[in-house]
Motif scaffolding. Structure first.
Motif, PDB file in Angstrom:
ATOM      1  N   VAL A 285       0.818  -1.220   0.000  1.00 18.54           N
ATOM      2  CA  VAL A 285       0.000   0.000   0.000  1.00 18.54           C
ATOM      3  C   VAL A 285       0.849   1.266   0.000  1.00 18.54           C
ATOM      4  N   LYS A 286       2.140   1.138   0.334  1.00 16.42           N
ATOM      5  CA  LYS A 286       3.011   2.312   0.370  1.00 16.42           C
ATOM      6  C   LYS A 286       4.375   1.967  -0.207  1.00 16.42           C
TER       7      LYS A 286
ATOM      8  N   LEU B 116      -1.931  -0.023  -4.163  1.00 16.93           N
ATOM      9  CA  LEU B 116      -1.061   1.041  -3.681  1.00 16.93           C
ATOM     10  C   LEU B 116      -1.844   2.324  -3.399  1.00 16.93           C
ATOM     11  N   GLU B 117      -1.586   2.929  -2.232  1.00 15.71           N
ATOM     12  CA  GLU B 117      -2.258   4.158  -1.819  1.00 15.71           C
ATOM     13  C   GLU B 117      -1.313   5.352  -1.773  1.00 15.71           C
TER      14      GLU B 117
ATOM     15  N   SER C  24      -7.310   2.303  -9.628  1.00 20.85           N
ATOM     16  CA  SER C  24      -6.278   2.710  -8.682  1.00 20.85           C
ATOM     17  C   SER C  24      -6.862   3.154  -7.341  1.00 20.85           C
ATOM     18  N   LYS C  25      -6.092   2.915  -6.264  1.00 23.04           N
ATOM     19  CA  LYS C  25      -6.438   3.417  -4.939  1.00 23.04           C
ATOM     20  C   LYS C  25      -5.450   4.500  -4.490  1.00 23.04           C
ATOM     21  N   LEU C  26      -4.610   4.947  -5.419  1.00 21.45           N
ATOM     22  CA  LEU C  26      -3.581   5.930  -5.101  1.00 21.45           C
ATOM     23  C   LEU C  26      -4.213   7.269  -4.704  1.00 21.45           C
ATOM     24  N   TYR C  27      -3.892   7.745  -3.503  1.00 23.57           N
ATOM     25  CA  TYR C  27      -4.439   9.030  -3.060  1.00 23.57           C
ATOM     26  C   TYR C  27      -3.356  10.050  -2.708  1.00 23.57           C
TER      27      TYR C  27
ATOM     28  N   ASN D  88      -8.417  13.189 -12.958  1.00 26.89           N
ATOM     29  CA  ASN D  88      -8.233  12.069 -12.032  1.00 26.89           C
ATOM     30  C   ASN D  88      -9.233  12.157 -10.879  1.00 26.89           C
ATOM     31  N   GLU D  89      -9.738  11.018 -10.411  1.00 26.83           N
ATOM     32  CA  GLU D  89     -10.791  11.025  -9.387  1.00 26.83           C
ATOM     33  C   GLU D  89     -10.396  10.299  -8.102  1.00 26.83           C
ATOM     34  N   THR D  90      -9.120   9.964  -7.936  1.00 30.39           N
ATOM     35  CA  THR D  90      -8.699   9.266  -6.720  1.00 30.39           C
ATOM     36  C   THR D  90      -7.669  10.045  -5.913  1.00 30.39           C
ATOM     37  N   LEU D  91      -6.789  10.777  -6.584  1.00 29.06           N
ATOM     38  CA  LEU D  91      -5.697  11.449  -5.896  1.00 29.06           C
ATOM     39  C   LEU D  91      -6.222  12.589  -5.016  1.00 29.06           C
ATOM     40  N   GLU D  92      -5.709  12.656  -3.784  1.00 26.18           N
ATOM     41  CA  GLU D  92      -6.113  13.685  -2.832  1.00 26.18           C
ATOM     42  C   GLU D  92      -4.982  14.651  -2.492  1.00 26.18           C
ATOM     43  N   LYS D  93      -3.727  14.198  -2.657  1.00 27.21           N
ATOM     44  CA  LYS D  93      -2.578  15.043  -2.308  1.00 27.21           C
ATOM     45  C   LYS D  93      -1.500  14.907  -3.382  1.00 27.21           C
TER      46      LYS D  93
END
Length: 322
Positions: A140-141, A167-168, A194-197, A221-226
Motif C-alpha cells: 500500500v506504500k 497502492l495508496e 487505482s487506490k492511489l491518493y 483524475n478522481e482518486t488522488l487527494e494530495k
C-alpha cells in the motif's frame, strides 16, 4: 517490536528463532558481515518472545548483505513482516531483486521504503513485476526517494502501476524524472481501478512541459487527494500561459484533489491571484503552498483561506440490511 509468539493450545511459532539462525548462515555463505542493527533486533525479538513486524535499517549493507538478509526471510517463509524500510544501505538492483522474491512468495508486505539505495532501471523492472495485479500483493506504500533511475526507470514502474489496485501512497522524490516522464505519470493516473491518493514528486525536473502534461491528467483524475510537486523547475511564462491555465483548470474542476505543494517553483503574483480565485470557489482545497517568489500578502491570503478547511472524510461502505 512485533507480534507475540502464540503458545498454549496453538503450536508455538519459532520462525523468528529460525530466521536468526538462517541469517547467520546466509551471511557466512555470502561472505559479508552481519548487519549489527538487524542482528540486535533479531536477538531482542527472540529473547522477548516476539516477531518482527517492521524492519528499519540504515547501516550500509551493500547488495550482497541485503541478499543474505532477504534470502533468510524467504527461506523461513517469514509471515510477520509488514514494513521494510532500508535507508541508504546501498541495496542496488541486486538487493531489490531479492526483496521482490520475498514479497512475491509471501504476499504480505504492506510498506516498502528504499531511500537513496542506488536503484536503477533494472531494480524498477523487478518492482514493476510485484506491482502488477497478477502478483496479488498487498503493498500500500512505496517510497523510492533519491534513487536516480530517471524517466527510464519510471517507464518500467508504470507497467505495473498503471494496473495496480492496492497502492495508496507513492513517493518518487528526487529521482531525476524529466519532462518525458509525465507521459508515464499520465498512464499511472489513468488507472481507473487505482487506490492511489497521495503522490510525491518533489525534486524532479518536469519543467513546464512535464508539469503541463501532468496537470492534464490531474484535472480528470478522481482518486488522488494530495500532490507534492515542489522544486520541479517550472515557472511563470507570460509568453506561454498554458501551464498556469492548466493548473487553474485543475483546481477549479477537480473536487477530490485537496492538497497541493508547488513551492520552490517560480510562480509570480499574477499566478497567485488566479490560484486564490480557485481556492475561494473550490472549498475542497484545504492545503496549498506556492512559490516563495509570491508576495507575503498573497501567501497570507492563501493561508487564511485554507486555515479552517479540513480534508474530506472517506466514505465508508454501508452495511447491507439483513
Amino acid at each position: 517490536m512485533g507480534d507475540k509468539k502464540k503458545k498454549g493450545d496453538q503450536e508455538e511459532d519459532l520462525s523468528t528463532d529460525q530466521l536468526l539462525k538462517i541469517y547467520k548462515r546466509r551471511v557466512e555463505v555470502n561472505g559479508v558481515p552481519l548487519c549489527k542493527i538487524f542482528k540486535e533486533r533479531l536477538d531482542a525479538a527472540v529473547s522477548e518472545g516476539e516477531h518482527l513486524k517492521a524492519v528499519k535499517l540504515w547501516e550500509e549493507m551493500g547488495p550482497v548483505g541485503v541478499r543474505a538478509m532477504m534470502e533468510a526471510f524467504t527461506e523461513v517463509g517469514y509471515k510477520h513482516l509488514k514494513e521494510l524500510r532500508l535507508w541508504r544501505v546501498k541495496c542496488q538492483d541486486e538487493g531489490v531483486r531479492t526483496i521482490c522474491i520475498y514479497i512475491e512468495k509471501m504476499k504480505l508486505l504492506e510498506v516498502l521504503d528504499l531511500l537513496d539505495n542506488q536503484i536503477g532501471v533494472q531494480g524498477c523492472k523487478f518492482l514493476s513485476n510485484i506491482l502488477h495485479p497478477q502478483s496479488e500483493n498487498k503493498l500500500v506504500k512505496l517510497k523510492l526517494d533519491h534513487n536516480q533511475f530517471g524517466t527510464e526507470g519510471l517507464a518500467e514502474l508504470a507497467k505495473g502501476l498503471a494496473q495496480n489496485v492496492t497502492l495508496e501512497i507513492l513517493s518518487l522524490k528526487y529521482c531525476a524524472i524529466d519532462c518525458e516522464g509525465a507521459n508515464f505519470l499520465q498512464q499511472i493516473l489513468a488507472n481507473l481501478n487505482s487506490k492511489l491518493y497521495k503522490l510525491k514528486l518533489s525534486g524532479n525536473i518536469l519543467k513546464n512541459k512535464g508539469a503541463f502534461e501532468l496537470f492534464r491528467a490531474l484535472e480528470i483524475n478522481e482518486t488522488l487527494e494530495k500532490i507534492k510537486l515542489a522544486d520541479n523547475q517550472f515557472f511563470s511564462d507570460q509568453n506561454d500561459p498554458q501551464l498556469i491555465q492548466k493548473i487553474v483548470d485543475t483546481m477549479k474542476n477537480n473536487k477530490c484533489l485537496g492538497a497541493y505543494d508547488l513551492k520552490f517553483n517560480l510562480l509570480d503574483d499574477a499566478d497567485a491571484q488566479k490560484i486564490i480565485q480557485c481556492v475561494e470557489t473550490n472549498k475542497s482545497i484545504y492545503f496549498i503552498e506556492i512559490s516563495d517568489q509570491v508576495s507575503k500578502p498573497l501567501t497570507d491570503k492563501l493561508k487564511a483561506l485554507t486555515k479552517k478547511r479540513k480534508p474530506k472524510k472517506k466514505k465508508k461502505g454501508k452495511k447491507k440490511k439483513k
